[in-house]
Design a protein around this motif. Structure first.
Motif, PDB file in Angstrom:
ATOM      1  N   PHE A 178      -0.699  -4.588   8.038  1.00 33.79           N
ATOM      2  CA  PHE A 178      -0.039  -4.850   6.767  1.00 33.79           C
ATOM      3  C   PHE A 178       1.095  -5.860   6.974  1.00 33.79           C
ATOM      4  CE2 PHE A 178      -2.086  -0.786   6.570  1.00 33.79           C
ATOM      5  CZ  PHE A 178      -2.619  -0.722   5.288  1.00 33.79           C
ATOM      6  N   VAL A 179       1.033  -6.967   6.225  1.00 32.76           N
ATOM      7  CA  VAL A 179       1.981  -8.061   6.428  1.00 32.76           C
ATOM      8  C   VAL A 179       2.728  -8.360   5.134  1.00 32.76           C
ATOM      9  CG1 VAL A 179       2.269 -10.440   7.200  1.00 32.76           C
ATOM     10  CG2 VAL A 179       0.426  -9.033   8.162  1.00 32.76           C
ATOM     11  N   ARG A 180       4.033  -8.102   5.142  1.00 33.45           N
ATOM     12  CA  ARG A 180       4.870  -8.467   4.007  1.00 33.45           C
ATOM     13  C   ARG A 180       5.624  -9.765   4.276  1.00 33.45           C
ATOM     14  NH1 ARG A 180       9.207  -4.286   1.444  1.00 33.45           N
ATOM     15  NH2 ARG A 180      10.168  -4.551   3.505  1.00 33.45           N
ATOM     16  N   ALA A 181       5.848 -10.048   5.555  1.00 37.74           N
ATOM     17  CA  ALA A 181       6.490 -11.300   5.968  1.00 37.74           C
ATOM     18  C   ALA A 181       5.850 -11.725   7.279  1.00 37.74           C
ATOM     19  CB  ALA A 181       7.990 -11.115   6.134  1.00 37.74           C
ATOM     20  N   TYR A 182       5.506 -12.994   7.377  1.00 37.85           N
ATOM     21  CA  TYR A 182       4.828 -13.481   8.583  1.00 37.85           C
ATOM     22  C   TYR A 182       5.803 -14.244   9.457  1.00 37.85           C
ATOM     23  CZ  TYR A 182       1.677 -15.979  11.666  1.00 37.85           C
ATOM     24  OH  TYR A 182       1.054 -16.483  12.775  1.00 37.85           O
ATOM     25  N   ILE A 209      -8.274  -5.406  10.345  1.00 41.04           N
ATOM     26  CA  ILE A 209      -8.346  -5.540   8.893  1.00 41.04           C
ATOM     27  C   ILE A 209      -6.950  -5.848   8.373  1.00 41.04           C
ATOM     28  CG2 ILE A 209      -8.958  -4.391   6.737  1.00 41.04           C
ATOM     29  CD1 ILE A 209     -10.770  -2.541   8.455  1.00 41.04           C
ATOM     30  N   TRP A 210      -6.784  -7.010   7.772  1.00 40.99           N
ATOM     31  CA  TRP A 210      -5.475  -7.511   7.371  1.00 40.99           C
ATOM     32  C   TRP A 210      -5.209  -7.252   5.892  1.00 40.99           C
ATOM     33  CZ3 TRP A 210      -2.216 -10.256  10.870  1.00 40.99           C
ATOM     34  CH2 TRP A 210      -2.777 -10.487  12.134  1.00 40.99           C
ATOM     35  N   HIS A 211      -3.959  -6.928   5.572  1.00 39.93           N
ATOM     36  CA  HIS A 211      -3.543  -6.665   4.194  1.00 39.93           C
ATOM     37  C   HIS A 211      -2.241  -7.425   3.901  1.00 39.93           C
ATOM     38  CE1 HIS A 211      -6.078  -2.880   3.807  1.00 39.93           C
ATOM     39  NE2 HIS A 211      -5.989  -2.989   5.126  1.00 39.93           N
ATOM     40  N   PRO A 212      -2.242  -8.427   3.017  1.00 39.97           N
ATOM     41  CA  PRO A 212      -0.985  -9.037   2.588  1.00 39.97           C
ATOM     42  C   PRO A 212      -0.346  -8.166   1.513  1.00 39.97           C
ATOM     43  CG  PRO A 212      -2.828 -10.149   1.554  1.00 39.97           C
ATOM     44  CD  PRO A 212      -3.421  -9.089   2.437  1.00 39.97           C
ATOM     45  N   VAL A 213       0.941  -7.874   1.642  1.00 42.20           N
ATOM     46  CA  VAL A 213       1.587  -6.980   0.684  1.00 42.20           C
ATOM     47  C   VAL A 213       2.849  -7.606   0.108  1.00 42.20           C
ATOM     48  CG1 VAL A 213       0.664  -4.920   1.813  1.00 42.20           C
ATOM     49  CG2 VAL A 213       2.918  -5.770   2.454  1.00 42.20           C
ATOM     50  N   TYR A 214       3.192  -7.158  -1.088  1.00 41.42           N
ATOM     51  CA  TYR A 214       4.372  -7.654  -1.792  1.00 41.42           C
ATOM     52  C   TYR A 214       5.061  -6.477  -2.471  1.00 41.42           C
ATOM     53  CZ  TYR A 214       7.273 -10.451  -4.965  1.00 41.42           C
ATOM     54  OH  TYR A 214       8.338 -11.019  -5.643  1.00 41.42           O
ATOM     55  N   THR A 215       6.378  -6.436  -2.371  1.00 41.50           N
ATOM     56  CA  THR A 215       7.148  -5.373  -2.992  1.00 41.50           C
ATOM     57  C   THR A 215       7.836  -5.897  -4.249  1.00 41.50           C
ATOM     58  OG1 THR A 215       7.561  -4.344  -0.839  1.00 41.50           O
ATOM     59  CG2 THR A 215       8.979  -3.667  -2.667  1.00 41.50           C
ATOM     60  N   GLY A 216       7.550  -5.266  -5.362  1.00 39.58           N
ATOM     61  CA  GLY A 216       8.116  -5.688  -6.636  1.00 39.58           C
ATOM     62  C   GLY A 216       9.549  -5.220  -6.811  1.00 39.58           C
ATOM     63  N   PRO A 217      10.210  -5.653  -7.871  1.00 42.30           N
ATOM     64  CA  PRO A 217      11.608  -5.273  -8.118  1.00 42.30           C
ATOM     65  C   PRO A 217      11.805  -3.778  -8.330  1.00 42.30           C
ATOM     66  CG  PRO A 217      10.662  -6.418 -10.012  1.00 42.30           C
ATOM     67  CD  PRO A 217       9.698  -6.572  -8.895  1.00 42.30           C
ATOM     68  N   ASP A 218      10.733  -3.077  -8.656  1.00 43.36           N
ATOM     69  CA  ASP A 218      10.821  -1.626  -8.838  1.00 43.36           C
ATOM     70  C   ASP A 218      10.653  -0.869  -7.530  1.00 43.36           C
ATOM     71  OD1 ASP A 218       8.170  -2.179  -8.369  1.00 43.36           O
ATOM     72  OD2 ASP A 218       7.387  -1.073 -10.090  1.00 43.36           O
ATOM     73  N   ALA A 234      -6.402  -4.691  -0.774  1.00 46.02           N
ATOM     74  CA  ALA A 234      -6.938  -6.041  -0.564  1.00 46.02           C
ATOM     75  C   ALA A 234      -7.106  -6.242   0.933  1.00 46.02           C
ATOM     76  CB  ALA A 234      -5.997  -7.094  -1.142  1.00 46.02           C
ATOM     77  N   GLU A 235      -8.342  -6.354   1.376  1.00 43.50           N
ATOM     78  CA  GLU A 235      -8.640  -6.458   2.802  1.00 43.50           C
ATOM     79  C   GLU A 235      -9.135  -7.851   3.155  1.00 43.50           C
ATOM     80  OE1 GLU A 235     -11.342  -3.377   3.896  1.00 43.50           O
ATOM     81  OE2 GLU A 235      -9.961  -1.750   3.357  1.00 43.50           O
ATOM     82  N   TYR A 236      -8.636  -8.358   4.283  1.00 38.19           N
ATOM     83  CA  TYR A 236      -9.032  -9.666   4.790  1.00 38.19           C
ATOM     84  C   TYR A 236      -9.466  -9.495   6.243  1.00 38.19           C
ATOM     85  CZ  TYR A 236      -6.574 -11.562   0.704  1.00 38.19           C
ATOM     86  OH  TYR A 236      -6.164 -11.847  -0.580  1.00 38.19           O
ATOM     87  N   ASP A 237     -10.456 -10.296   6.637  1.00 37.45           N
ATOM     88  CA  ASP A 237     -10.963 -10.144   8.000  1.00 37.45           C
ATOM     89  C   ASP A 237     -10.288 -11.059   9.001  1.00 37.45           C
ATOM     90  OD1 ASP A 237     -11.987 -12.573   7.271  1.00 37.45           O
ATOM     91  OD2 ASP A 237     -14.098 -11.976   7.400  1.00 37.45           O
ATOM     92  N   GLY A 238      -9.264 -11.809   8.572  1.00 44.49           N
ATOM     93  CA  GLY A 238      -8.578 -12.694   9.497  1.00 44.49           C
ATOM     94  C   GLY A 238      -7.118 -12.884   9.143  1.00 44.49           C
TER      95      GLY A 238
END
Length: 281
Positions: A178-182, A209-218, A234-238
């Motif tokens: 899980f990646v929120r910042a790279y 299995i890669w997951h891009p994540v984002y945290t909302g204002p809530d 949301a799954e990505y293979d790379g």
């Protein structure tokens, strides 16, 4: 002392004896039960199901590692200016290495799948809520995650690097990342993923299995789909496609007033500038 010599090596044990006569200041290698976290450590290891004998040996090894790390850091700086070579020297701390060997059996995951993460401890919590086990949720990880062995990260960081490498080496199946910042220089990218690649050579069941994540204002964290929507999964293979989705979302939809995602946005902007994008995100 004989047991410590077997665990940490003769040189480390000799240094430990030599230091007994001197001032340790905030170091507690020769007086482990005086460490402010000794009481909480005992309670946490008991609650985690770590046998008392193992816990006591591990505590001495941890404090010996803290006490020895400064000299290794100085040695690394004196021997080379290459950052990776410096890291390798800092990671030769025999106290920490033996601590990790002793605690490897307490790194087992509690779920069918392992989790790795980047972008803040909240991402680790999110991964666990999704049904995957990050290092901080293993028996020994759950203990270390709430203790402060020493305020100087330079003295404890190498322990986490050694522990992280041992953790990912135990992977036997899919690993969710899980990646929120790279950040290319993060433990995830420079250490954990390369180690997983080595594990994959021996076990093709170890899928990343890669997951891009984002945290909302809530404060709610969600995942970024290929069409830039926030979804439950949301799954990505790379790595590259995952990071691309994250960058795209930050470019198009990040709200500057959203303090929850500000650190991720800042790190991504710095990365883009470093790679020749003058306007950043």
């Amino acid at each position: 002392m004989a047991a410590l010599q077997r665990r940490a090596g003769n040189t480390a044990a000799t240094r430990w004896v030599q230091r007994q006569a001197g001032s340790l200041n905030e170091h507690y290698a020769t007086r482990p039960t005086e460490h402010p976290e000794w009481g909480p450590y005992q309670e946490l290891t008991k609650a985690a199901g770590i046998p008392r004998a193992d816990a006591e040996d591990a505590w001495q090894l941890l404090l010996g590692g803290v006490d020895s790390q400064g000299a290794l850091n100085d040695e690394a700086a004196a021997r080379t200016s290459d950052r990776q070579e410096q890291r390798e020297i800092r990671a030769t701390n025999t106290w920490y290495q033996e601590f990790v060997r002793l605690m490897t059996k307490h790194l087992e995951i509690k779920t069918p799948t392992m989790a790795l993460w980047a972008g803040g401890i909240e991402v680790s919590d999110y991964a666990y809520e999704k049904g995957h086990t990050p290092l901080a949720r293993t028996r020994i990880g759950s203990v270390l995650n709430v203790l402060e062995l020493h305020p100087d990260w330079k003295l404890t960081g190498p322990m986490w690097s050694i522990l992280s490498k041992a953790f990912v080496s135990l992977a036997t199946g899919p690993v969710h990342i899980f990646v929120r910042a790279y950040a290319p220089d993060s433990i995830l990218i420079r250490l954990e993923v390369p180690q997983l690649r080595l594990v994959q050579r021996l076990n093709p069941n170890v899928e990343l299995i890669w997951h891009p994540v984002y945290t909302g204002p809530d404060g709610r964290t969600r995942e970024i789909s290929r069409d830039c929507q926030l979804v439950d999964n949301a799954e990505y293979d790379g790595r590259d496609t995952c990071v691309s989705a994250l960058i795209q979302y930050l470019r198009l939809f990040h709200d500057e007033s959203n303090t929850q995602a500000a650190p991720a946005h800042k790190s991504m902007e710095q990365l883009l500038v470093a790679n020749g994008h003058k306007d950043g995100v």
